[in-house]
Design a protein around this motif. Structure first.
Motif, PDB file in Angstrom:
ATOM      1  N   PHE A  87       8.422   8.037  -4.365  1.00 45.87           N
ATOM      2  CA  PHE A  87       7.581   8.304  -3.200  1.00 45.87           C
ATOM      3  C   PHE A  87       6.110   8.207  -3.592  1.00 45.87           C
ATOM      4  O   PHE A  87       5.305   7.583  -2.908  1.00 45.87           O
ATOM      5  N   ASN A  88       5.772   8.820  -4.722  1.00 49.12           N
ATOM      6  CA  ASN A  88       4.383   8.820  -5.179  1.00 49.12           C
ATOM      7  C   ASN A  88       3.888   7.402  -5.424  1.00 49.12           C
ATOM      8  O   ASN A  88       2.767   7.047  -5.060  1.00 49.12           O
ATOM      9  N   ASP A  89       4.731   6.583  -6.044  1.00 49.21           N
ATOM     10  CA  ASP A  89       4.359   5.192  -6.321  1.00 49.21           C
ATOM     11  C   ASP A  89       4.143   4.416  -5.029  1.00 49.21           C
ATOM     12  O   ASP A  89       3.207   3.631  -4.911  1.00 49.21           O
ATOM     13  N   VAL A  90       5.027   4.629  -4.074  1.00 47.57           N
ATOM     14  CA  VAL A  90       4.894   3.959  -2.785  1.00 47.57           C
ATOM     15  C   VAL A  90       3.567   4.341  -2.143  1.00 47.57           C
ATOM     16  O   VAL A  90       2.808   3.481  -1.692  1.00 47.57           O
ATOM     17  N   PHE A  91       3.277   5.639  -2.123  1.00 48.31           N
ATOM     18  CA  PHE A  91       2.031   6.117  -1.517  1.00 48.31           C
ATOM     19  C   PHE A  91       0.830   5.506  -2.223  1.00 48.31           C
ATOM     20  O   PHE A  91      -0.143   5.102  -1.582  1.00 48.31           O
ATOM     21  N   GLU A  92       0.897   5.440  -3.546  1.00 49.37           N
ATOM     22  CA  GLU A  92      -0.227   4.910  -4.331  1.00 49.37           C
ATOM     23  C   GLU A  92      -0.506   3.455  -3.971  1.00 49.37           C
ATOM     24  O   GLU A  92      -1.644   3.070  -3.734  1.00 49.37           O
TER      25      GLU A  92
END
Length: 108
Positions: A7-12
């Motif tokens: 999720f964090n990677d997607v948001f980034e």
DNA sequence: CACATGACTGGAT
DNA sequence: AATCCAGCCATGT
């Protein structure tokens, strides 16, 4: 690597999308090494509520605003894109190839 | 545990 | 070109 990493990677990545550009769920998934999990990218964006994520810049591979129904107001996504200089007609992005932003290429 | 659904994609018909 | 089908993976019933 816990689940939140995805999720964090997607948001980034989504946050790195420049104004006036868009990308696809598959492009993000592929960049993260899960090209067959485009659906998970959409699910991740589902939890983007509350975050500063320009999810309106993420559409499906056809340039179709499939996720507009999740913005609260169905016209909000299209309005935001048009406001950034992207031509949208009937939920479909015009000149998609010109505004397409691929993290695997642009983010080298 | 089985089945259905979804902010998807690619290949086949 | 339009439509259908199968693959993927997490979540909900």
């Amino acid at each position: 690597m816990d689940k939140t990493s995805f999720f964090n990677d997607v948001f980034e990545v989504v946050r790195l999308i420049p104004s006036g550009r868009v990308t696809s769920y598959g492009a993000i998934a592929e960049y993260l090494g899960a090209k067959r999990s485009a659906r998970m990218v959409g699910w991740a964006l589902n939890g983007s509520g509350g975050q500063s994520i320009p999810a309106h810049r993420v559409v499906n591979r056809n340039g179709l605003l499939t996720g507009k129904t999740h913005f609260g107001e169905p016209n909000k996504m299209e309005r935001l894109l048009v406001d950034e200089g992207i031509s949208v007609v009937e939920n479909k992005i015009q000149d998609f190839d010109q505004v397409f932003w691929d993290p695997a290429i642009e983010l080298l």
